[in-house]
Design an enzyme around this catalytic site. Structure first.
Site, mmCIF file in Angstrom:
data_model
loop_
_atom_site.group_PDB
_atom_site.id
_atom_site.type_symbol
_atom_site.label_atom_id
_atom_site.label_comp_id
_atom_site.label_asym_id
_atom_site.label_seq_id
_atom_site.Cartn_x
_atom_site.Cartn_y
_atom_site.Cartn_z
ATOM 1 N N PHE A 165 24.056 6.920 60.352
ATOM 2 C CA PHE A 165 24.576 7.759 59.441
ATOM 3 C C PHE A 165 24.331 9.417 60.039
ATOM 4 O O PHE A 165 23.267 9.528 60.099
ATOM 5 C CB PHE A 165 24.183 7.873 58.139
ATOM 6 C CG PHE A 165 25.184 8.413 56.970
ATOM 7 C CD1 PHE A 165 26.314 7.752 56.816
ATOM 8 C CD2 PHE A 165 24.700 9.426 56.116
ATOM 9 C CE1 PHE A 165 27.190 8.226 55.838
ATOM 10 C CE2 PHE A 165 25.519 10.062 55.349
ATOM 11 C CZ PHE A 165 26.723 9.591 55.082
ATOM 12 N N ARG A 181 37.597 0.956 56.274
ATOM 13 C CA ARG A 181 36.659 0.107 56.111
ATOM 14 C C ARG A 181 36.839 -0.398 54.366
ATOM 15 O O ARG A 181 37.402 0.475 53.471
ATOM 16 C CB ARG A 181 35.291 0.918 55.658
ATOM 17 C CG ARG A 181 34.808 1.596 56.994
ATOM 18 C CD ARG A 181 33.509 2.089 56.778
ATOM 19 N NE ARG A 181 33.374 3.010 55.777
ATOM 20 C CZ ARG A 181 32.418 3.600 55.368
ATOM 21 N NH1 ARG A 181 31.429 3.355 55.728
ATOM 22 N NH2 ARG A 181 32.366 4.823 54.401
ATOM 23 N N ASP A 232 16.932 2.930 56.430
ATOM 24 C CA ASP A 232 17.724 3.657 55.409
ATOM 25 C C ASP A 232 18.532 2.317 54.715
ATOM 26 O O ASP A 232 19.187 1.788 55.234
ATOM 27 C CB ASP A 232 18.775 4.518 55.940
ATOM 28 C CG ASP A 232 19.562 5.268 54.900
ATOM 29 O OD1 ASP A 232 20.033 4.771 53.972
ATOM 30 O OD2 ASP A 232 19.655 6.537 55.301
ATOM 31 N N TYR A 279 24.299 5.747 44.523
ATOM 32 C CA TYR A 279 25.760 5.722 44.039
ATOM 33 C C TYR A 279 26.670 4.793 44.831
ATOM 34 O O TYR A 279 27.887 5.101 44.556
ATOM 35 C CB TYR A 279 26.223 7.308 44.271
ATOM 36 C CG TYR A 279 25.869 8.003 45.376
ATOM 37 C CD1 TYR A 279 26.681 7.691 46.179
ATOM 38 C CD2 TYR A 279 24.995 8.919 45.691
ATOM 39 C CE1 TYR A 279 26.734 8.363 47.904
ATOM 40 C CE2 TYR A 279 24.905 9.514 46.848
ATOM 41 C CZ TYR A 279 25.592 9.014 47.926
ATOM 42 O OH TYR A 279 25.556 9.846 49.155
ATOM 43 N N LYS A 280 26.345 3.925 45.630
ATOM 44 C CA LYS A 280 27.057 3.076 46.368
ATOM 45 C C LYS A 280 27.129 1.790 45.437
ATOM 46 O O LYS A 280 27.544 1.691 44.520
ATOM 47 C CB LYS A 280 26.876 2.954 47.941
ATOM 48 C CG LYS A 280 26.844 4.174 48.590
ATOM 49 C CD LYS A 280 26.460 4.395 49.923
ATOM 50 C CE LYS A 280 26.793 5.690 50.572
ATOM 51 N NZ LYS A 280 25.959 6.125 51.775
HETATM 52 C C1 PLP Z 1 25.537 7.331 51.763
HETATM 53 C C2 PLP Z 1 24.527 7.561 52.968
HETATM 54 C C3 PLP Z 1 23.616 8.681 52.755
HETATM 55 C C4 PLP Z 1 23.973 9.674 51.847
HETATM 56 O O1 PLP Z 1 22.848 10.697 51.773
HETATM 57 P P1 PLP Z 1 22.772 11.713 50.853
HETATM 58 O O2 PLP Z 1 21.820 12.682 51.170
HETATM 59 O O3 PLP Z 1 22.312 10.958 49.563
HETATM 60 O O4 PLP Z 1 24.139 12.370 50.735
HETATM 61 C C5 PLP Z 1 22.505 8.664 53.731
HETATM 62 N N1 PLP Z 1 22.305 7.483 54.658
HETATM 63 C C6 PLP Z 1 22.977 6.799 54.914
HETATM 64 C C7 PLP Z 1 22.911 5.519 55.769
HETATM 65 C C8 PLP Z 1 24.352 6.528 53.889
HETATM 66 O O5 PLP Z 1 25.213 5.244 54.061
#
Ligand code: PLP
Length: 426
Positions: free
Chosen positions: A128, A386, A207, A232-233
């Site tokens: 990410f 996706r 992560d 939140y996912k």
């Molecule tokens: C959704 C997601 C995030 C979100 O990061 P925030 O700092 O909470 O906005 C981070 N890493 C991954 C791999 C994600 O999928």
């Protein structure tokens, strides 16, 4: 498609689905919406509304500052312990705080300090971007002798074991990867990669944002050092709900947080002039937590525990396999291709497909005037669609409708009526 036989087959899948009753426990106002974006923002559990109402009206409205001692002060740990059960951690190993990015910063910083004689942060080209930006910032601001190395993919979908093996050397300080990668849904073997890292003396920081609540995770068995993840996912904790972090117990007091705020201090209400860290996981708190949005995490997380992660994973695989089957059977001839691993073992709970007209196809998918359904997937520029499968509220019927619409859109060139401009947030 679907033929009548397929129709009854779908019925059968939905009728024999043990998780089917969970759909009723979410707010679904508009049944014509098919929501396949639970991997970006999970739906709202009905019970969350009551929890939030109570928190706002009773705790904040009536009890005011007394609520800190009644329930707020320990909430970060308490909800951390609930999440711990989902990821195979022990009590006192997980805490809720900040955003995933900030938690990643804190733990990567701590781990790199601990590994000061090494020179490499190993991640991958699928990670990410926020995670990569955090590593780049750490190097820019503090660890200027370190460099980032990227695991590379040969097919744009997965990363081979040989690639991992060849890049984990005794110069690697930290291996930090997304357990399930956000684009292709490729899933690492957490235990195997952690073991490889440890054999070379590296620490690991996973992560879990795209895997927590969707696939079984056991950080204890896998001997994971550190992890972060968002709520939140698939945990359905609500937009901007704070994230969590995990540090293995016997490492906690050897790492130190770079953000030494008062909530991470030994006794915040001593108002000592000199910082002394709390012991255990609490030292990774920074400042006052967002009590309201943190409270929204619990109902979703508890529902995951109640349904059971194995049942969730089982349905997720069934949904994904059926979807992949549908794409293979009916869509390849229209220019779609699958950009996710075909083997369930290497895949999280979403499936990516590609099409050169993806931007316009999405608009057609979301247009109910075509078939009565507004289908919401997720778009990643330039050509990636996706589909996230959240087993607690997605049905087999919804998948069939989606496949049928994807076909219809291309078969009849329906996407041509839409332009390919996109809103700011996709
Ligand atoms: C959704 C997601 C995030 C979100 O990061 P925030 O700092 O909470 O906005 C981070 N890493 C991954 C791999 C994600 O999928």
């Amino acid at each position: 498609m679907p033929e009548s036989q397929t129709e009854s087959e779908i019925q059968h899948f939905d009728n024999s689905d043990p998780l089917r009753p969970y759909k009723d426990r979410f707010v679904i106002d508009d049944p014509s919406i098919i929501y396949l974006d639970g991997n970006s923002l999970g739906r709202l559990p009905k019970s969350t509304i009551d929890v939030l109402n109570k928190s706002v009206r009773d705790e904040w409205g009536c009890d005011l500052i007394d609520s800190w001692n009644k329930s707020w002060y320990t909430k970060s740990l308490e909800i951390g312990d609930t999440i711990a059960k989902i990821i195979g951690a022990e009590e006192g190993e997980v805490i809720v705080a900040d955003s995933t990015s900030v938690n990643l910063f804190k733990l990567a910083h701590a781990a790199l300090n601990y590994q000061s004689d090494r020179s490499i942060i190993l991640t991958d080209e699928f990670n990410f971007p926020s995670d990569l930006y955090i590593f780049q910032g750490l190097i820019r601001e503090k660890f200027s002798d370190l460099k980032i190395e990227y695991l590379r993919s040969e097919d744009g979908v997965s990363i081979s074991s040989e690639e991992i093996k060849s890049k984990i050397t005794d110069q690697v300080a930290l291996v930090s990867l997304s357990h399930v990668t956000f684009k292709s849904a490729f899933m690492y073997d957490m235990e195997e990669v952690t073991k490889m890292a440890h054999e070379q003396g590296a620490l690991v920081l996973w992560d879990l944002s795209h895997s927590v609540g969707a696939v079984p995770i056991d950080v204890s068995t896998s001997e994971v050092d550190c992890a972060v993840g968002c709520t939140y996912k698939y945990l359905n904790g609500g937009p901007g709900a704070p994230a969590f972090l995990y540090v293995r117990k016997n490492l906690q007091d050897q790492l130190s947080s770079p953000i030494s705020g008062w909530f991470g201090a030994n006794d915040p209400f001593d108002f000592n002039l000199d910082f002394e860290p709390a012991t255990g996981i609490q030292q990774f708190l920074s400042g006052t937590p967002p009590i309201l949005s943190m409270g929204a995490i619990k109902p979703g997380a508890e529902m995951i525990l109640e349904a059971g992660i194995d049942a969730i994973r089982k349905k997720s695989i069934l949904l994904s396999e059926r979807f992949i089957h549908g794409v293979t059977e009916y869509l390849l001839e229209y220019g779609y291709s699958i950009s996710s691993p075909l083997s369930a073992e290497e895949r999280g709970s979403h499936v990516s497909i590609s099409h050169k007209e993806a931007g316009r196809i999405i608009k057609a998918l979301m247009d109910p005037s075509i078939d009565g359904f507004k289908i919401i997937p997720d778009f990643r520029r330039p050509d990636n669609i996706r589909f996230g499968f959240a087993p607690l509220y997605n049905s087999f019927q919804e998948l069939e409708v989606t496949i049928r619409k994807l076909k219809m859109i291309c078969e009849n060139g329906l996407y041509e009526q839409y332009d390919d401009t996109m809103p700011e947030v996709t």
